[in-house]
Design a protein around this motif. Sequence first.
Motif, mmCIF file in Angstrom:
data_model
loop_
_atom_site.group_PDB
_atom_site.id
_atom_site.type_symbol
_atom_site.label_atom_id
_atom_site.label_comp_id
_atom_site.label_asym_id
_atom_site.label_seq_id
_atom_site.Cartn_x
_atom_site.Cartn_y
_atom_site.Cartn_z
ATOM 1 N N HIS A 28 0.925 -1.199 -0.055
ATOM 2 C CA HIS A 28 -0.097 -0.153 0.161
ATOM 3 C C HIS A 28 0.757 1.255 -0.263
ATOM 4 C CE1 HIS A 28 0.907 0.829 4.226
ATOM 5 N NE2 HIS A 28 0.590 -0.509 4.601
ATOM 6 N N LEU A 29 0.327 2.337 -0.433
ATOM 7 C CA LEU A 29 1.070 3.463 -0.440
ATOM 8 C C LEU A 29 1.596 3.861 0.954
ATOM 9 C CD1 LEU A 29 1.630 6.462 -1.656
ATOM 10 C CD2 LEU A 29 -0.730 7.206 -0.930
ATOM 11 N N ASP A 30 2.813 4.273 1.021
ATOM 12 C CA ASP A 30 3.420 4.698 2.483
ATOM 13 C C ASP A 30 3.928 6.134 2.300
ATOM 14 O OD1 ASP A 30 4.221 4.358 4.942
ATOM 15 O OD2 ASP A 30 5.938 3.028 4.762
ATOM 16 N N VAL A 31 3.953 6.740 3.309
ATOM 17 C CA VAL A 31 4.560 7.965 3.619
ATOM 18 C C VAL A 31 5.434 8.171 4.636
ATOM 19 C CG1 VAL A 31 4.127 10.655 3.887
ATOM 20 C CG2 VAL A 31 2.241 9.070 2.978
ATOM 21 N N VAL A 32 6.693 8.673 4.328
ATOM 22 C CA VAL A 32 7.886 8.581 5.118
ATOM 23 C C VAL A 32 8.492 10.149 5.282
ATOM 24 C CG1 VAL A 32 10.172 7.812 5.602
ATOM 25 C CG2 VAL A 32 8.699 6.470 4.275
ATOM 26 N N ALA A 33 8.144 10.550 6.650
ATOM 27 C CA ALA A 33 8.700 11.778 6.933
ATOM 28 C C ALA A 33 9.818 11.897 7.252
ATOM 29 C CB ALA A 33 7.608 12.406 7.894
ATOM 30 N N LEU A 34 10.796 12.732 6.800
ATOM 31 C CA LEU A 34 12.247 13.182 7.399
ATOM 32 C C LEU A 34 12.184 14.440 8.030
ATOM 33 C CD1 LEU A 34 14.327 12.429 3.992
ATOM 34 C CD2 LEU A 34 13.557 10.685 5.709
ATOM 35 N N TYR A 134 -2.406 -0.141 -4.241
ATOM 36 C CA TYR A 134 -1.711 -1.116 -3.822
ATOM 37 C C TYR A 134 -0.353 -1.583 -4.846
ATOM 38 C CZ TYR A 134 -4.633 -1.485 0.109
ATOM 39 O OH TYR A 134 -5.305 -1.204 1.091
ATOM 40 N N SER A 135 0.394 -0.689 -5.298
ATOM 41 C CA SER A 135 1.367 -0.855 -6.333
ATOM 42 C C SER A 135 2.591 -0.371 -5.637
ATOM 43 C CB SER A 135 1.072 -0.129 -7.573
ATOM 44 O OG SER A 135 1.018 1.357 -7.073
ATOM 45 N N GLY A 136 2.764 -0.263 -4.408
ATOM 46 C CA GLY A 136 4.032 -0.096 -3.664
ATOM 47 C C GLY A 136 4.608 1.431 -3.712
ATOM 48 N N SER A 137 3.700 2.314 -4.078
ATOM 49 C CA SER A 137 4.077 3.716 -4.166
ATOM 50 C C SER A 137 4.215 4.362 -2.894
ATOM 51 C CB SER A 137 2.763 4.713 -4.876
ATOM 52 O OG SER A 137 2.565 4.105 -6.067
ATOM 53 N N ARG A 138 5.335 5.214 -2.930
ATOM 54 C CA ARG A 138 6.250 6.010 -1.919
ATOM 55 C C ARG A 138 6.059 7.452 -1.946
ATOM 56 N NH1 ARG A 138 5.004 1.346 -0.667
ATOM 57 N NH2 ARG A 138 6.708 -0.187 -0.188
ATOM 58 N N ILE A 139 5.691 8.154 -0.842
ATOM 59 C CA ILE A 139 5.830 9.647 -0.582
ATOM 60 C C ILE A 139 6.971 9.936 0.437
ATOM 61 C CG2 ILE A 139 4.887 11.784 -0.135
ATOM 62 C CD1 ILE A 139 2.151 10.377 -1.192
ATOM 63 N N ILE A 140 7.946 10.896 0.098
ATOM 64 C CA ILE A 140 8.851 11.348 1.164
ATOM 65 C C ILE A 140 8.554 12.724 1.284
ATOM 66 C CG2 ILE A 140 11.078 12.060 1.568
ATOM 67 C CD1 ILE A 140 11.067 9.196 1.689
ATOM 68 N N LEU A 141 8.344 13.177 2.669
ATOM 69 C CA LEU A 141 7.909 14.141 3.378
ATOM 70 C C LEU A 141 9.197 14.674 3.813
ATOM 71 C CD1 LEU A 141 4.530 14.227 4.621
ATOM 72 C CD2 LEU A 141 4.904 14.997 2.337
ATOM 73 N N THR A 142 9.618 16.124 3.739
ATOM 74 C CA THR A 142 10.562 16.697 4.513
ATOM 75 C C THR A 142 9.967 18.005 5.512
ATOM 76 O OG1 THR A 142 11.559 18.505 3.359
ATOM 77 C CG2 THR A 142 12.389 16.345 3.001
ATOM 78 N N LYS A 147 4.747 17.395 14.722
ATOM 79 C CA LYS A 147 3.437 17.416 14.556
ATOM 80 C C LYS A 147 3.092 17.063 13.006
ATOM 81 C CE LYS A 147 -1.055 19.369 15.867
ATOM 82 N NZ LYS A 147 -1.683 18.791 14.696
ATOM 83 N N ILE A 148 3.784 17.793 12.110
ATOM 84 C CA ILE A 148 3.287 17.263 10.834
ATOM 85 C C ILE A 148 3.590 16.079 10.482
ATOM 86 C CG2 ILE A 148 3.907 17.983 8.528
ATOM 87 C CD1 ILE A 148 4.221 20.865 9.013
ATOM 88 N N ALA A 149 4.860 15.504 10.725
ATOM 89 C CA ALA A 149 5.393 14.222 10.655
ATOM 90 C C ALA A 149 4.437 13.267 11.268
ATOM 91 C CB ALA A 149 6.635 13.838 11.286
ATOM 92 N N SER A 150 3.946 13.399 12.301
ATOM 93 C CA SER A 150 2.860 12.437 13.129
ATOM 94 C C SER A 150 1.735 12.358 12.371
ATOM 95 C CB SER A 150 2.880 12.742 14.462
ATOM 96 O OG SER A 150 2.291 14.036 14.901
ATOM 97 N N ASP A 151 1.202 13.555 11.915
ATOM 98 C CA ASP A 151 -0.127 13.782 11.276
ATOM 99 C C ASP A 151 -0.236 13.101 9.777
ATOM 100 O OD1 ASP A 151 -0.978 15.013 13.645
ATOM 101 O OD2 ASP A 151 -1.119 17.147 12.778
ATOM 102 N N THR A 152 0.917 12.990 9.503
ATOM 103 C CA THR A 152 1.067 12.476 8.032
ATOM 104 C C THR A 152 1.374 10.894 8.114
ATOM 105 O OG1 THR A 152 3.150 13.316 7.606
ATOM 106 C CG2 THR A 152 1.412 14.548 6.855
ATOM 107 N N GLU A 153 1.641 10.542 9.204
ATOM 108 C CA GLU A 153 1.859 9.017 9.133
ATOM 109 C C GLU A 153 1.093 8.047 8.696
ATOM 110 O OE1 GLU A 153 3.450 5.870 12.604
ATOM 111 O OE2 GLU A 153 3.567 8.048 13.074
ATOM 112 N N VAL A 154 1.429 7.020 7.884
ATOM 113 C CA VAL A 154 0.468 6.300 7.055
ATOM 114 C C VAL A 154 0.725 4.924 7.749
ATOM 115 C CG1 VAL A 154 -0.292 4.958 5.101
ATOM 116 C CG2 VAL A 154 0.168 7.600 5.224
ATOM 117 N N PHE A 155 2.228 4.205 7.676
ATOM 118 C CA PHE A 155 2.428 3.047 8.162
ATOM 119 C C PHE A 155 3.791 3.178 8.672
ATOM 120 C CE2 PHE A 155 5.178 -0.801 7.284
ATOM 121 C CZ PHE A 155 4.116 -1.730 7.888
ATOM 122 N N SER A 156 4.825 3.611 7.949
ATOM 123 C CA SER A 156 6.236 3.958 8.652
ATOM 124 C C SER A 156 6.315 5.128 9.602
ATOM 125 C CB SER A 156 7.176 4.238 7.580
ATOM 126 O OG SER A 156 7.267 2.959 6.744
#
Length: 272
Positions: A28-34, A134-142, A147-156
């Motif tokens: 599934h789509l996952d969002v990783v915040a740096l 469900y194609s394994g797409s990814r989004i990186i946020l910086t 608070k922004i990082a926690s509010d955008t958390e999907v899986f990781s």
Amino acid sequence: MTTTSEAIVGFENETAELIHQLVWGPKHLDVVALVGMPGIGKTTMAKRLYTHKDIISRFDVCSWCTISQVYSKRRTLLELLGNSDPLNDNTRSNDELADELRRHLLRKKYFIVIDDLWSTKVWDDLKRCFPDDYSGSRIILTTRQDKIASDTEVFSAPRHLRLFTDEESWCLLQKKVFGEESCPPELDVVGVQIAQSCGGLPLAIILVAGVPAKLDKDEVRWEEVAHGLRSFIAGDKQKYMDIINLSYRLLPGHLTNGFLFFGKHFDNDLLV
């Protein structure tokens, strides 16, 4: 956003872990915040991931946008659609652009970087453009904000970037001062002291490196730089502004205008 990258110092283990996570993570789509303070290397880490051969080869679509404090939905959508001249595209409404982006990404494995996110409202405004098929797409946020990082958390869980070690700091300083050449042995000790005085913040190291890079490769002159920095080692975050100010004051007169121009346009998270 360029698809080439200079060699980058530091975060080798973190990069390897993130590449594995992005490539082999959930379907599934996952969002990783740096997450981290200004100048710690969030944007550089994102660039390193974005230009990595394993990302380029495994994702159908790669797009980059920069938000900053002044958010323009139109500019952001056009950036993500790959428009090279976004401000001159007036043929479609924002809703039409958002629908076009969603259609463009649908049923594709995409990799998106949203750099310098300052508000969860911006994320709420954009997230409907990113389909999850469900194609394994990814989004990186910086972002600088937890608070922004926690509010955008999907899986990781968010990734909090650390400060540089002394070894990484010295390595980056050498690279910025000497390029591919070796540091003269007589400057090793004082060079390490200068690097340590930057407190592990890559931006501070880069700015400080601009001073010895313009000076004679002379131990006495380098000691002057080190002496000016030592008083900031035990300080708080204000020490980084002190370091920047000191870097400016130590420059020869004919270089100060260039330093001010550089500072005005400097990307806070650039490492290379």
